[in-house]
Structures are given as C-alpha cells and as structure tokens.
Scaffold this motif. Structure first.
Motif, PDB file in Angstrom:
ATOM      1  N   LYS A   1       0.830  -1.194  -0.184  1.00  0.00           N
ATOM      2  CA  LYS A   1      -0.148  -0.013  -0.064  1.00  0.00           C
ATOM      3  C   LYS A   1       0.736   1.169  -0.040  1.00  0.00           C
ATOM      4  CE  LYS A   1      -3.888  -2.050   2.426  1.00  0.00           C
ATOM      5  NZ  LYS A   1      -4.584  -1.990   3.479  1.00  0.00           N
ATOM      6  N   ASP A   2       2.159   1.462   0.548  1.00  0.00           N
ATOM      7  CA  ASP A   2       2.874   2.332   0.646  1.00  0.00           C
ATOM      8  C   ASP A   2       3.804   2.511  -0.456  1.00  0.00           C
ATOM      9  OD1 ASP A   2       1.373   3.427   3.029  1.00  0.00           O
ATOM     10  OD2 ASP A   2       2.635   1.897   4.284  1.00  0.00           O
ATOM     11  N   PHE A   3       4.037   1.795  -1.278  1.00  0.00           N
ATOM     12  CA  PHE A   3       5.025   1.813  -2.216  1.00  0.00           C
ATOM     13  C   PHE A   3       4.583   1.719  -3.738  1.00  0.00           C
ATOM     14  CE2 PHE A   3       7.190   0.795   1.740  1.00  0.00           C
ATOM     15  CZ  PHE A   3       7.999   1.621   1.686  1.00  0.00           C
ATOM     16  N   GLU A   4       5.203   2.082  -4.687  1.00  0.00           N
ATOM     17  CA  GLU A   4       4.691   2.033  -6.346  1.00  0.00           C
ATOM     18  C   GLU A   4       5.785   0.977  -6.825  1.00  0.00           C
ATOM     19  OE1 GLU A   4       2.117   2.521  -7.875  1.00  0.00           O
ATOM     20  OE2 GLU A   4       1.238   4.246  -6.535  1.00  0.00           O
ATOM     21  N   PRO A   5       5.687  -0.412  -7.317  1.00  0.00           N
ATOM     22  CA  PRO A   5       6.816  -0.804  -7.839  1.00  0.00           C
ATOM     23  C   PRO A   5       7.347  -0.264  -9.189  1.00  0.00           C
ATOM     24  CG  PRO A   5       4.921  -2.497  -7.263  1.00  0.00           C
ATOM     25  CD  PRO A   5       4.510  -0.998  -7.178  1.00  0.00           C
ATOM     26  N   VAL A   6       8.533  -0.195  -9.521  1.00  0.00           N
ATOM     27  CA  VAL A   6       9.015   0.398 -10.506  1.00  0.00           C
ATOM     28  C   VAL A   6       9.800  -0.483 -11.548  1.00  0.00           C
ATOM     29  CG1 VAL A   6      10.906   1.806 -11.522  1.00  0.00           C
ATOM     30  CG2 VAL A   6       9.443   2.405  -9.494  1.00  0.00           C
ATOM     31  N   SER A   7      10.717  -1.476 -10.888  1.00  0.00           N
ATOM     32  CA  SER A   7      11.392  -2.390 -11.821  1.00  0.00           C
ATOM     33  C   SER A   7      12.120  -3.371 -10.864  1.00  0.00           C
ATOM     34  CB  SER A   7      12.392  -1.751 -12.721  1.00  0.00           C
ATOM     35  OG  SER A   7      13.330  -2.843 -13.512  1.00  0.00           O
ATOM     36  N   LEU A   8      12.132  -4.690 -11.253  1.00  0.00           N
ATOM     37  CA  LEU A   8      12.904  -5.689 -10.573  1.00  0.00           C
ATOM     38  C   LEU A   8      14.443  -5.248 -11.566  1.00  0.00           C
ATOM     39  CD1 LEU A   8      14.059  -8.069  -9.029  1.00  0.00           C
ATOM     40  CD2 LEU A   8      12.953  -9.751 -10.769  1.00  0.00           C
ATOM     41  N   VAL A   9      15.514  -4.948 -10.852  1.00  0.00           N
ATOM     42  CA  VAL A   9      16.581  -4.585 -11.774  1.00  0.00           C
ATOM     43  C   VAL A   9      17.482  -5.564 -12.065  1.00  0.00           C
ATOM     44  CG1 VAL A   9      18.520  -2.842 -11.925  1.00  0.00           C
ATOM     45  CG2 VAL A   9      16.421  -2.170 -10.553  1.00  0.00           C
ATOM     46  N   ALA A  10      17.784  -6.364 -11.105  1.00  0.00           N
ATOM     47  CA  ALA A  10      18.549  -7.633 -10.960  1.00  0.00           C
ATOM     48  C   ALA A  10      18.539  -8.682  -9.841  1.00  0.00           C
ATOM     49  CB  ALA A  10      20.280  -6.983 -11.051  1.00  0.00           C
ATOM     50  N   THR A  11      18.826  -9.900 -10.269  1.00  0.00           N
ATOM     51  CA  THR A  11      18.870 -10.752  -8.976  1.00  0.00           C
ATOM     52  C   THR A  11      20.282 -10.994  -8.664  1.00  0.00           C
ATOM     53  OG1 THR A  11      18.826 -12.370 -10.808  1.00  0.00           O
ATOM     54  CG2 THR A  11      16.702 -12.064  -9.822  1.00  0.00           C
ATOM     55  N   VAL A  12      20.594 -11.095  -7.479  1.00  0.00           N
ATOM     56  CA  VAL A  12      21.697 -11.402  -6.645  1.00  0.00           C
ATOM     57  C   VAL A  12      21.931 -12.631  -6.611  1.00  0.00           C
ATOM     58  CG1 VAL A  12      23.133 -10.460  -4.903  1.00  0.00           C
ATOM     59  CG2 VAL A  12      21.368  -9.075  -5.657  1.00  0.00           C
ATOM     60  N   GLU A  13      22.940 -13.348  -7.128  1.00  0.00           N
ATOM     61  CA  GLU A  13      23.140 -14.589  -6.981  1.00  0.00           C
ATOM     62  C   GLU A  13      24.170 -14.902  -5.643  1.00  0.00           C
ATOM     63  OE1 GLU A  13      21.462 -16.001  -8.832  1.00  0.00           O
ATOM     64  OE2 GLU A  13      21.343 -14.850 -10.627  1.00  0.00           O
ATOM     65  N   TRP A  14      23.887 -15.895  -5.066  1.00  0.00           N
ATOM     66  CA  TRP A  14      24.303 -16.073  -3.561  1.00  0.00           C
ATOM     67  C   TRP A  14      25.681 -17.404  -3.579  1.00  0.00           C
ATOM     68  CZ3 TRP A  14      22.534 -14.361   1.439  1.00  0.00           C
ATOM     69  CH2 TRP A  14      21.970 -13.280   1.284  1.00  0.00           C
ATOM     70  N   GLY A  15      26.233 -17.081  -2.630  1.00  0.00           N
ATOM     71  CA  GLY A  15      27.226 -18.334  -2.606  1.00  0.00           C
ATOM     72  C   GLY A  15      27.583 -18.669  -0.853  1.00  0.00           C
ATOM     73  N   LEU A  16      28.027 -19.748  -0.757  1.00  0.00           N
ATOM     74  CA  LEU A  16      28.784 -20.027   0.773  1.00  0.00           C
ATOM     75  C   LEU A  16      30.166 -19.978   0.773  1.00  0.00           C
ATOM     76  CD1 LEU A  16      27.485 -21.621   3.185  1.00  0.00           C
ATOM     77  CD2 LEU A  16      28.017 -23.747   1.993  1.00  0.00           C
TER      78      LEU A  16
END
Length: 325
Positions: free
Chosen positions: A115-130
C-alpha cells in the motif's frame, strides 16, 4: 479601477499563472534524484545500485545519488522512502528481504509494502554463495554439513541481522540438512562478510556481489554457489545442489520502488530508464562480474512477482519459525 490598471492587473495575473503552470509541468527530472538504499555500503544491492544509477544519471542528465540508510534490517530506510513526497525525486533501492521477508516476520510493520510503495522495476537478481575463511578445512557444502553433524550447534554463521536474507538462507540450509548451527547476527551484510574474513565466524551465505572483493583478495573462500548451474565466473566452484543439498537454490533481488502516489508517468519513465541502462553492454558486464544477473521489468511485472514472493516466503518462514529483531 481604471481600464488600463485593470488590464495591467490581469496581465500580471496571467503571467503568474503561466509561470506557475510552466513550473508545475517542468519535465522530470528537473533536479537530482535520491535513491535510498536501506543497506550498508558495499552490500550486493548497494553495489548494483551504484552501477545502474551511474548509467541512468548519464542518460537522464541528472544525478541519481545513492543514500545508504542501514539499520533494523532495512525497516528505517524503507520507511523514509514510504514517507517521502511522491514526486519521483526520492526512490528506494530494496532487496527482497525488505519487500517480501520482513513483512512476513513482523506483525507491527511501520509500513505496508503493497500500500505504501509503487513498484518500478526488478533491476537484477543477486546470485549467492557459501563462504568460509580462507584456511578453513571445508571445501564444499557437503564438508560443512559433515562438520555441523559432528559438532551440533558449534558451527556458527554470520548474517546481516535477524530475518535478513543471510539468516533465512542458512536457516533453510540447516533445516534441510538436519543440522544445528549457531546464528551470529551483525549490523549488515558487509559486516557479516567481514566476520567470515576475520575468522569471527565459521561460514555464511552471502550475495556474490558482497564478497567478490574478499574472494579476489584471498580473504574468504567460496565453496558453493546457490545457482541451478555453476557460475561462469567460478567454474571450479560446485553448486550447493550438487555437493550435499540436492535442489537447494537461493537468490535475492535488487528492485526499485517509489512512494505510493508517485505519478504513473514518472514510474514508467523510471522503469524505462532502468531498462535502457541495463541494455548497455558495459553495465551488464559490470553486474555479471559482481555475481548479478540483469533483469529489468515493468512495474506491473514487479508487482506480480512481489505478491508471489510474499506468499512463498510466508510459507517458508512459518515452517522454519524464523523471526526478525
């Protein structure tokens, strides 16, 4: 009032109205834009935000200034975005912890993500590691699981705070592996990564972007990635899935959000500028080198993905009893 005086007065009023209208219709952006990143400098989202914002600034002819506001796992910085004037001059660079994890862990949220935000864009996904300290004995996820089984509750791991993505990733890993590990929360992802480098903790899941410089400097060792397949940047590093935890995958988001009520034309202009920046080969190469996958979506697609992720993490968090500070 005489006729000449009346004419002069009307002319002045008309001029003021025209000036006011011209000011109101000044094309966006007419001044620098502030992007609040509710995470520490050097975190995966911060690194991505700086890469993309630099190109957007060049294309727009106005600066997009990164303003780091870490604390309370992102609640405070996100709250500042929610309360900002909805004019396109304050936006947020959020991770999915802020967008879809915290709302599932805190019954008294100071803001509502839908309710309090407007979506703009999913810019990138952050890949993860151990990661582990450079001189650690563990060479793979399977080694870490074996060590945790030999010493229940003795292997400790760092995170950016209770309920942070690092916390959730390792809690899920430990739950699926059937092991007990000790959680050591820090005040941000960067500090958590330095905890591994300084041998204060035994291991951590981290966004690759957060630990790239530490890996290159030989201060931490990457022993597994959470992608479906091995990453081209680290071809010799096995996936967690292939080395002890079949099917285990994890990544996080860098998304841009605006305060609710931001004009739709500005929201869509921002989204288009993100896509334009991501189309630049140099930007894509920089993101890839940091362990990020460029995306770029419409506001509508981000909104749909966000709702789906809220439901997904809600189920996982409840099943594993994960709570935030």
């Amino acid at each position: 009032m005489s006729t000449p005086a009346r004419r002069l007065a009307l002319a002045l009023i008309a001029g003021l109205c025209a000036a006011s209208l011209a000011h109101a219709q000044a094309p966006w952006p007419a001044k620098p834009v502030r992007m609040i990143v509710p995470l520490a400098a050097g975190s995966a989202v911060d690194n991505a935000a700086r890469i993309v914002a630099q190109k957007m600034s060049q294309n727009l002819g106005q600066s997009i200034v990164i303003d780091n506001k870490p604390g309370a796992a992102g609640l405070m910085g996100a709250g500042e975005v929610a309360k900002a004037a909805p004019d396109g001059y304050t936006i947020g660079g959020f991770n999915d912890s802020i967008m879809t994890m915290l709302p599932n862990m805190n019954a008294k949220m100071p803001w509502d993500i839908l309710k309090d935000f407007e979506p703009v864009s999913l810019v990138a996904t952050v890949e993860w590691g151990l990661v582990v300290p450079t001189d650690a004995h563990e060479k793979s996820a399977a080694d870490l699981i074996a060590a945790a089984k030999k010493a229940p509750g003795q292997i400790n791991y760092s995170s950016g705070g209770n309920g942070s993505p690092q916390h959730i990733a390792m809690a899920l890993f430990a739950s699926l592996a059937g092991v007990q590990m000790k959680h050591v929360p820090y005040k941000g992802a960067t500090q958590a990564a330095m905890g591994v480098a300084g041998k204060e903790v035994d291991t951590a899941f981290q966004g690759i972007a957060t630990v790239t410089s530490l890996i290159k400097a030989g201060k931490v060792r990457l022993i597994g990635v959470t992608t479906p397949r091995r990453m081209p940047q680290y071809p010799d590093v096995p996936t967690v899935s292939e080395s002890g935890m079949p099917g285990f995958e994890f990544n996080s988001w860098f998304a841009i959000m605006a305060p609710a009520g931001t004009p739709k034309d500005i929201v869509h202009r921002l989204s288009a500028e993100v896509a334009k920046a991501l189309a630049d080969p140099e930007v894509r190469d920089k993101l890839n080198a940091q362990g990020l996958t460029p995306r770029g979506t419409t506001p509508e697609d981000l909104g749909t993905a966000m709702k789906a992720q809220l439901a997904k993490y809600g189920a996982l968090i409840r099943q594993n009893g994960i709570t935030a500070d």
